[in-house]
Design a protein around this motif. Structure first.
Motif, PDB file in Angstrom:
ATOM      1  N   THR A   1      33.013  26.481   4.038  1.00  0.00           N
ATOM      2  CA  THR A   1      33.386  27.271   5.214  1.00  0.00           C
ATOM      3  C   THR A   1      32.342  27.126   6.311  1.00  0.00           C
ATOM      4  O   THR A   1      32.676  27.025   7.494  1.00  0.00           O
ATOM      5  CB  THR A   1      33.531  28.751   4.837  1.00  0.00           C
ATOM      6  OG1 THR A   1      34.195  28.824   3.579  1.00  0.00           O
ATOM      7  CG2 THR A   1      34.322  29.503   5.855  1.00  0.00           C
ATOM      8  N   LEU A   2      31.056  27.069   5.905  1.00  0.00           N
ATOM      9  CA  LEU A   2      29.975  26.874   6.885  1.00  0.00           C
ATOM     10  C   LEU A   2      30.142  25.538   7.607  1.00  0.00           C
ATOM     11  O   LEU A   2      29.938  25.437   8.821  1.00  0.00           O
ATOM     12  CB  LEU A   2      28.619  26.915   6.183  1.00  0.00           C
ATOM     13  CG  LEU A   2      28.016  28.304   5.962  1.00  0.00           C
ATOM     14  CD1 LEU A   2      26.683  28.170   5.241  1.00  0.00           C
ATOM     15  CD2 LEU A   2      27.835  28.998   7.290  1.00  0.00           C
ATOM     16  N   VAL A   3      30.519  24.497   6.823  1.00  0.00           N
ATOM     17  CA  VAL A   3      30.758  23.176   7.417  1.00  0.00           C
ATOM     18  C   VAL A   3      31.839  23.277   8.487  1.00  0.00           C
ATOM     19  O   VAL A   3      31.713  22.736   9.591  1.00  0.00           O
ATOM     20  CB  VAL A   3      31.170  22.176   6.311  1.00  0.00           C
ATOM     21  CG1 VAL A   3      31.718  20.906   6.907  1.00  0.00           C
ATOM     22  CG2 VAL A   3      29.999  21.870   5.412  1.00  0.00           C
ATOM     23  N   LEU A   4      32.904  24.023   8.158  1.00  0.00           N
ATOM     24  CA  LEU A   4      34.012  24.177   9.101  1.00  0.00           C
ATOM     25  C   LEU A   4      33.562  24.903  10.372  1.00  0.00           C
ATOM     26  O   LEU A   4      33.948  24.525  11.484  1.00  0.00           O
ATOM     27  CB  LEU A   4      35.138  24.959   8.418  1.00  0.00           C
ATOM     28  CG  LEU A   4      36.540  24.658   8.930  1.00  0.00           C
ATOM     29  CD1 LEU A   4      36.841  23.187   8.777  1.00  0.00           C
ATOM     30  CD2 LEU A   4      37.550  25.494   8.194  1.00  0.00           C
ATOM     31  N   ILE A   5      32.718  25.929  10.195  1.00  0.00           N
ATOM     32  CA  ILE A   5      32.222  26.665  11.374  1.00  0.00           C
ATOM     33  C   ILE A   5      31.366  25.748  12.252  1.00  0.00           C
ATOM     34  O   ILE A   5      31.496  25.732  13.486  1.00  0.00           O
ATOM     35  CB  ILE A   5      31.423  27.904  10.927  1.00  0.00           C
ATOM     36  CG1 ILE A   5      32.373  28.920  10.291  1.00  0.00           C
ATOM     37  CG2 ILE A   5      30.700  28.549  12.104  1.00  0.00           C
ATOM     38  CD1 ILE A   5      31.682  30.088   9.650  1.00  0.00           C
ATOM     39  N   ALA A   6      30.512  24.917  11.601  1.00  0.00           N
ATOM     40  CA  ALA A   6      29.692  23.976  12.367  1.00  0.00           C
ATOM     41  C   ALA A   6      30.580  22.982  13.112  1.00  0.00           C
ATOM     42  O   ALA A   6      30.286  22.591  14.253  1.00  0.00           O
ATOM     43  CB  ALA A   6      28.743  23.233  11.432  1.00  0.00           C
ATOM     44  N   MET A   7      31.704  22.571  12.486  1.00  0.00           N
ATOM     45  CA  MET A   7      32.616  21.634  13.147  1.00  0.00           C
ATOM     46  C   MET A   7      33.274  22.273  14.362  1.00  0.00           C
ATOM     47  O   MET A   7      33.449  21.622  15.399  1.00  0.00           O
ATOM     48  CB  MET A   7      33.691  21.187  12.169  1.00  0.00           C
ATOM     49  CG  MET A   7      33.200  20.197  11.164  1.00  0.00           C
ATOM     50  SD  MET A   7      34.489  19.845  10.011  1.00  0.00           S
ATOM     51  CE  MET A   7      33.991  18.229   9.508  1.00  0.00           C
ATOM     52  N   ILE A   8      33.644  23.563  14.240  1.00  0.00           N
ATOM     53  CA  ILE A   8      34.240  24.248  15.392  1.00  0.00           C
ATOM     54  C   ILE A   8      33.215  24.309  16.526  1.00  0.00           C
ATOM     55  O   ILE A   8      33.552  24.121  17.703  1.00  0.00           O
ATOM     56  CB  ILE A   8      34.720  25.656  14.984  1.00  0.00           C
ATOM     57  CG1 ILE A   8      35.892  25.534  14.019  1.00  0.00           C
ATOM     58  CG2 ILE A   8      35.158  26.455  16.197  1.00  0.00           C
ATOM     59  CD1 ILE A   8      36.331  26.837  13.412  1.00  0.00           C
ATOM     60  N   GLY A   9      31.927  24.538  16.182  1.00  0.00           N
ATOM     61  CA  GLY A   9      30.867  24.531  17.194  1.00  0.00           C
ATOM     62  C   GLY A   9      30.780  23.192  17.897  1.00  0.00           C
ATOM     63  O   GLY A   9      30.661  23.121  19.131  1.00  0.00           O
ATOM     64  N   ALA A  10      30.878  22.093  17.127  1.00  0.00           N
ATOM     65  CA  ALA A  10      30.822  20.761  17.736  1.00  0.00           C
ATOM     66  C   ALA A  10      32.049  20.514  18.600  1.00  0.00           C
ATOM     67  O   ALA A  10      31.985  19.789  19.591  1.00  0.00           O
ATOM     68  CB  ALA A  10      30.716  19.686  16.651  1.00  0.00           C
ATOM     69  N   LEU A  11      33.183  21.114  18.217  1.00  0.00           N
ATOM     70  CA  LEU A  11      34.423  20.914  18.967  1.00  0.00           C
ATOM     71  C   LEU A  11      34.378  21.631  20.312  1.00  0.00           C
ATOM     72  O   LEU A  11      35.043  21.207  21.264  1.00  0.00           O
ATOM     73  CB  LEU A  11      35.592  21.445  18.127  1.00  0.00           C
ATOM     74  CG  LEU A  11      37.001  21.191  18.619  1.00  0.00           C
ATOM     75  CD1 LEU A  11      37.251  19.701  18.648  1.00  0.00           C
ATOM     76  CD2 LEU A  11      37.998  21.865  17.717  1.00  0.00           C
ATOM     77  N   LEU A  12      33.575  22.703  20.402  1.00  0.00           N
ATOM     78  CA  LEU A  12      33.515  23.469  21.649  1.00  0.00           C
ATOM     79  C   LEU A  12      32.860  22.662  22.773  1.00  0.00           C
ATOM     80  O   LEU A  12      33.218  22.845  23.944  1.00  0.00           O
ATOM     81  CB  LEU A  12      32.719  24.769  21.435  1.00  0.00           C
ATOM     82  CG  LEU A  12      33.472  25.884  20.713  1.00  0.00           C
ATOM     83  CD1 LEU A  12      32.559  27.072  20.519  1.00  0.00           C
ATOM     84  CD2 LEU A  12      34.700  26.301  21.507  1.00  0.00           C
TER      85      LEU A  12
END
Lengths: 86, 93
Positions: free
Chosen positions: A2-13
């Protein structure tokens, strides 16, 4: 995971902010290309997280055919720009 | 062990993503951003997919297809964007 997914959303922003703030069409296209790649890899990660390979198939299809639309769009924008300049 | 290796690959991929995407916010030229972005996005996404592949090896055909399309499409798209965004290029190129 889940942390990986949150970091990916950050990169997507980051490309999303760029697409919103920049007026130049090519900078926007670049940001959109980045968003397309990042979201399809995120779909693959979610497929592994949920253990559901129907989602995974969708991600792979987007990866394999999705960029073609961006390529065609880039060609159309270039031609339209050339015609407008003439 | 495999779990650790998979996490390492995914974290390397995320580092690549951030490293290549961050210059997008600056005021550099399109070609400079395109170079960093295509290298970082392709390598980072491939590292993440390899991490997933280590996690679920029974789905290898799909993930290998994802790897191949990442490697080919991102390179081609980078070339086409670079060609289209430069001025004064002839149509026969």
């Amino acid at each position: 995971m889940t942390l990986v997914l949150i970091a990916m959303i950050g990169a997507l922003l980051i490309p999303m902010i760029e697409a919103l703030q920049d007026e130049d069409i090519w900078q926007r296209m670049l940001a959109f290309a980045s968003i397309a790649t990042k979201t399809s890899v995120m779909i693959l990660v979610i497929a592994v997280l949920q253990d559901d390979w129907m989602i995974g198939v969708v991600g792979v299809i987007i990866l394999s055919v999705g960029n073609a639309a961006l390529m065609l769009l880039a060609q159309i924008i270039k031609r339209v720009n050339d015609v407008m300049d003439r | 062990m495999i779990n650790l290796l998979s996490y390492t690959c995914i974290v390397i991929g995320l580092v690549f993503w951030y490293w290549g995407t961050w210059p997008l916010l600056g005021r550099r030229s399109v070609l400079y951003k395109l170079h960093g972005l295509s290298v970082a996005d392709t390598l980072g996404s491939m590292a993440i997919v390899v991490g997933l592949l280590l996690r679920i090896p029974q789905e290898w055909p799909l993930l290998v297809l994802a790897l191949i399309s990442l490697a080919i499409w991102n390179t081609v798209l980078g070339y086409v964007l670079a060609y289209c965004s430069t001025e004064d290029s002839s149509y026969d190129g």
